[in-house]
Design an enzyme around this catalytic site. Structure first.
Site, PDB file in Angstrom:
ATOM      1  N   HIS A  24      -2.707  -5.786   0.042  1.00 60.47           N
ATOM      2  CA  HIS A  24      -1.368  -5.195   0.037  1.00 60.47           C
ATOM      3  C   HIS A  24      -1.394  -4.008   1.003  1.00 60.47           C
ATOM      4  O   HIS A  24      -2.441  -3.383   1.190  1.00 60.47           O
ATOM      5  CB  HIS A  24      -1.082  -4.721  -1.390  1.00 60.47           C
ATOM      6  CG  HIS A  24       0.313  -4.260  -1.644  1.00 60.47           C
ATOM      7  ND1 HIS A  24       0.766  -3.015  -1.286  1.00 60.47           N
ATOM      8  CD2 HIS A  24       1.359  -4.873  -2.239  1.00 60.47           C
ATOM      9  CE1 HIS A  24       2.024  -2.873  -1.659  1.00 60.47           C
ATOM     10  NE2 HIS A  24       2.416  -3.994  -2.237  1.00 60.47           N
ATOM     11  N   ASP A  84      -8.409  -2.661  -6.188  1.00 62.55           N
ATOM     12  CA  ASP A  84      -6.962  -2.568  -6.366  1.00 62.55           C
ATOM     13  C   ASP A  84      -6.593  -3.581  -7.450  1.00 62.55           C
ATOM     14  O   ASP A  84      -6.573  -4.791  -7.210  1.00 62.55           O
ATOM     15  CB  ASP A  84      -6.275  -2.894  -5.031  1.00 62.55           C
ATOM     16  CG  ASP A  84      -4.763  -3.078  -5.186  1.00 62.55           C
ATOM     17  OD1 ASP A  84      -4.258  -3.052  -6.323  1.00 62.55           O
ATOM     18  OD2 ASP A  84      -4.102  -3.265  -4.147  1.00 62.55           O
ATOM     19  N   GLN A 100      -2.399  -6.334  -9.579  1.00 59.55           N
ATOM     20  CA  GLN A 100      -2.069  -7.654 -10.145  1.00 59.55           C
ATOM     21  C   GLN A 100      -3.130  -8.093 -11.158  1.00 59.55           C
ATOM     22  O   GLN A 100      -2.818  -8.762 -12.145  1.00 59.55           O
ATOM     23  CB  GLN A 100      -1.957  -8.718  -9.033  1.00 59.55           C
ATOM     24  CG  GLN A 100      -0.922  -8.418  -7.957  1.00 59.55           C
ATOM     25  CD  GLN A 100       0.526  -8.472  -8.458  1.00 59.55           C
ATOM     26  OE1 GLN A 100       0.841  -9.062  -9.489  1.00 59.55           O
ATOM     27  NE2 GLN A 100       1.416  -7.819  -7.722  1.00 59.55           N
ATOM     28  N   LYS A 128       4.010  -2.814 -13.641  1.00 62.80           N
ATOM     29  CA  LYS A 128       3.768  -4.264 -13.561  1.00 62.80           C
ATOM     30  C   LYS A 128       3.178  -4.787 -14.875  1.00 62.80           C
ATOM     31  O   LYS A 128       3.066  -5.977 -15.081  1.00 62.80           O
ATOM     32  CB  LYS A 128       2.797  -4.580 -12.423  1.00 62.80           C
ATOM     33  CG  LYS A 128       3.369  -4.291 -11.033  1.00 62.80           C
ATOM     34  CD  LYS A 128       2.349  -4.643  -9.973  1.00 62.80           C
ATOM     35  CE  LYS A 128       2.613  -3.980  -8.651  1.00 62.80           C
ATOM     36  NZ  LYS A 128       3.744  -4.515  -7.911  1.00 62.80           N
ATOM     37  N   CYS A 150       5.073  -7.078   1.510  1.00 64.95           N
ATOM     38  CA  CYS A 150       4.185  -5.907   1.651  1.00 64.95           C
ATOM     39  C   CYS A 150       2.766  -6.286   2.030  1.00 64.95           C
ATOM     40  O   CYS A 150       1.803  -5.659   1.545  1.00 64.95           O
ATOM     41  CB  CYS A 150       4.161  -5.068   0.376  1.00 64.95           C
ATOM     42  SG  CYS A 150       5.691  -4.207   0.122  1.00 64.95           S
TER      43      CYS A 150
HETATM   44  N1  PMP Z   1      -1.615  -3.634  -4.621  1.00 65.58           N
HETATM   45  C1  PMP Z   1      -1.155  -4.809  -5.031  1.00 65.58           C
HETATM   46  C2  PMP Z   1      -2.092  -5.988  -5.071  1.00 65.58           C
HETATM   47  C3  PMP Z   1       0.171  -4.946  -5.437  1.00 65.58           C
HETATM   48  O1  PMP Z   1       0.628  -6.124  -5.853  1.00 65.58           O
HETATM   49  C4  PMP Z   1       1.018  -3.806  -5.424  1.00 65.58           C
HETATM   50  C5  PMP Z   1       2.480  -3.902  -5.837  1.00 65.58           C
HETATM   51  N2  PMP Z   1       3.146  -4.995  -5.318  1.00 65.58           N
HETATM   52  C6  PMP Z   1       0.481  -2.589  -4.997  1.00 65.58           C
HETATM   53  C7  PMP Z   1      -0.831  -2.535  -4.603  1.00 65.58           C
HETATM   54  C8  PMP Z   1       1.312  -1.337  -4.979  1.00 65.58           C
HETATM   55  O2  PMP Z   1       1.695  -0.998  -6.273  1.00 65.58           O
HETATM   56  P1  PMP Z   1       2.777   0.165  -6.545  1.00 65.58           P
HETATM   57  O3  PMP Z   1       3.935  -0.145  -5.651  1.00 65.58           O
HETATM   58  O4  PMP Z   1       3.085   0.035  -7.982  1.00 65.58           O
HETATM   59  O5  PMP Z   1       2.111   1.451  -6.191  1.00 65.58           O
END
Ligand code: PMP
Length: 409
Positions: free
Chosen positions: A125, A202, A205, A228, A367
């Site tokens: 991401h 990270d 998910q 999430k 993203c």
């Molecule tokens: N890493 C991953 C794998 C994600 O799926 C996400 C959110 N889509 C993020 C980081 C960023 O999370 P947040 O926007 O809640 O900070």
């Protein structure tokens, strides 16, 4: 708990699921972006905003004592939830992005120099790419990338070539937000540790679809978001091994993170407060504790059976839809998250049509532009399921998708 004994019973705890969108019963399949919230979370936020509200840690009055206890109680819940060895290893943040930025900023100040490298994967991401790029720009270090294969899996065969003593930290996703692949993080952690390299996972998910045990994983850092995992927005966690948190310099400066302040010299307090400057989202964090209580009451066997059935069903149906390309592994080793394109139908058009049918999907570049580039597409469509999504909803999704494709091709 009897209320959690079937997926339909779980659904009754989520008021947002019981609504019509565009005149149709909502089928919410954008859980990879954010999940809906159970009543226990909503009610605690309301209760706190309606009265149990006093700034934490700072006052002797009753309201402050109550909120402090809810906030610190949530820290204990997170500690137990991910099996950290001590509560001081749990830092509250605004989300995964904030957690990764904290480590990238603090770690790079002390441990990154010209000639050093940071290893990420091609499947990350943006939140696990950009903070490291910024850190590299500041320090003269470089970003190294572990490539993906055509199934969206890490090219582990290249790991040994990429990992050497110039790599100072590895930062990779537990589960990809586009490909849904459950990555072999244990292997990467083991390999990195054999060279004394710390690892950040990270878990944005990953934490939603598996029980995480940070002691077993043995990672140095694990980052995730509350919103999430059925908690409020603006909440997140950074787990860090205590000796690393002690070594890292503070990130933000301000109230609560200091030991003593004078114009000549300021000293900092110990973790976790060292990394929690200013008034935190204490209502949100307390409610994240309620979200964890909710997750712990779910029958894990029921949830994983439901997830497996959905994955199996969607994969089978997808394979019969002409012109559909699914990105990421075509096997059971994935979470119920499916990113795909359909020949001749733009993802945004499909998403808009399906929204009219009540089906909420994500579309666009998700993203993660490098993943888009890797698979040669500028846009995808994503359906991501949560614990409250049923096989019936998966069937409505497939039916609506077929209808939308017919309308566009
Ligand atoms: N890493 C991953 C794998 C994600 O799926 C996400 C959110 N889509 C993020 C980081 C960023 O999370 P947040 O926007 O809640 O900070």
């Amino acid at each position: 708990m009897e209320n959690r004994s079937s997926i339909n019973n779980i659904r009754t705890l989520f008021p947002a699921l019981n609504q019509r969108v565009n005149g149709k019963k909502l089928v919410y399949l954008d859980n990879g972006a954010t999940s809906q919230k159970p009543l226990s979370v909503i009610e605690l936020v309301n209760e706190m905003n309606s009265g149990v509200n006093g700034n934490i840690h700072r006052a002797v009055h009753e309201l402050s004592a109550k909120t402090t206890s809810l906030y610190e109680g949530a820290r204990d819940k997170v500690k137990n939830f991910i099996n950290a060895s001590q509560r001081e290893e749990i830092i509250f943040t605004a989300g995964t992005t904030a957690s990764i930025n904290l480590v990238a900023s603090s770690f790079s100040q002390k441990y990154l120099n010209p000639g050093d490298a940071v290893l990420v994967s091609e499947g990350e991401h943006h939140s696990n790419i950009v903070p490291w790029q910024m850190a590299c720009d500041r320090t003269g270090a470089t970003l190294r990338v572990l490539p993906l294969d055509d199934n969206g899996c890490w090219r582990l065969d290249l790991l040994d070539t990429l990992l050497d003593s110039s790599v100072k930290i590895v930062s990779v996703a537990h589960v990809s937000n586009i490909l849904g692949v459950i990555n072999p993080i244990e292997k990467v952690i083991e390999r990195a540790h054999s060279l004394n390299i710390p690892v950040l996972i990270d878990g944005a998910q990953g934490i939603v679809h598996s029980r995480v045990d940070v002691q077993k994983l043995d990672c140095e850092f694990y980052a995730f978001s509350g919103h999430k995992m059925y908690g409020p927005t603006g909440t997140g966690v950074l787990f860090g091994k205590y000796h690393w948190l002690e070594k890292l310099p503070p990130y933000l400066g301000g109230g609560d993170m200091i030991e003593s302040v004078s114009f000549e010299k300021t000293t900092y307090t110990q973790p976790p407060l060292k990394f929690e400057a200013g008034t935190p989202n204490f209502i949100g964090m307390a409610a994240l504790g309620a979200a964890i209580d909710f997750i712990l009451q779910i029958d894990t066997e029921l949830a994983s059976k439901n997830e497996k059935e959905i994955v199996e069903y969607v994969l089978k149906e997808f394979s019969a839809i002409e012109g559909l390309t699914l990105y990421g592994q075509h096997s059971q080793n994935k979470i119920p998250l499916f990113s795909f394109t359909v020949k001749g139908a733009h993802p945004t058009d499909l998403a808009m049509l399906m929204d009219k049918m009540g089906v909420a999907l994500r579309s666009g570049q998700m993203c993660s532009e490098p993943v888009m580039d890797r698979f040669g597409t500028e846009s995808m469509l994503r359906a991501s399921f949560a614990v409250y999504n049923t096989l019936e909803e998966a069937k409505i999704f497939i039916l609506s998708l077929k209808r939308a494709i017919k309308m566009l091709t």
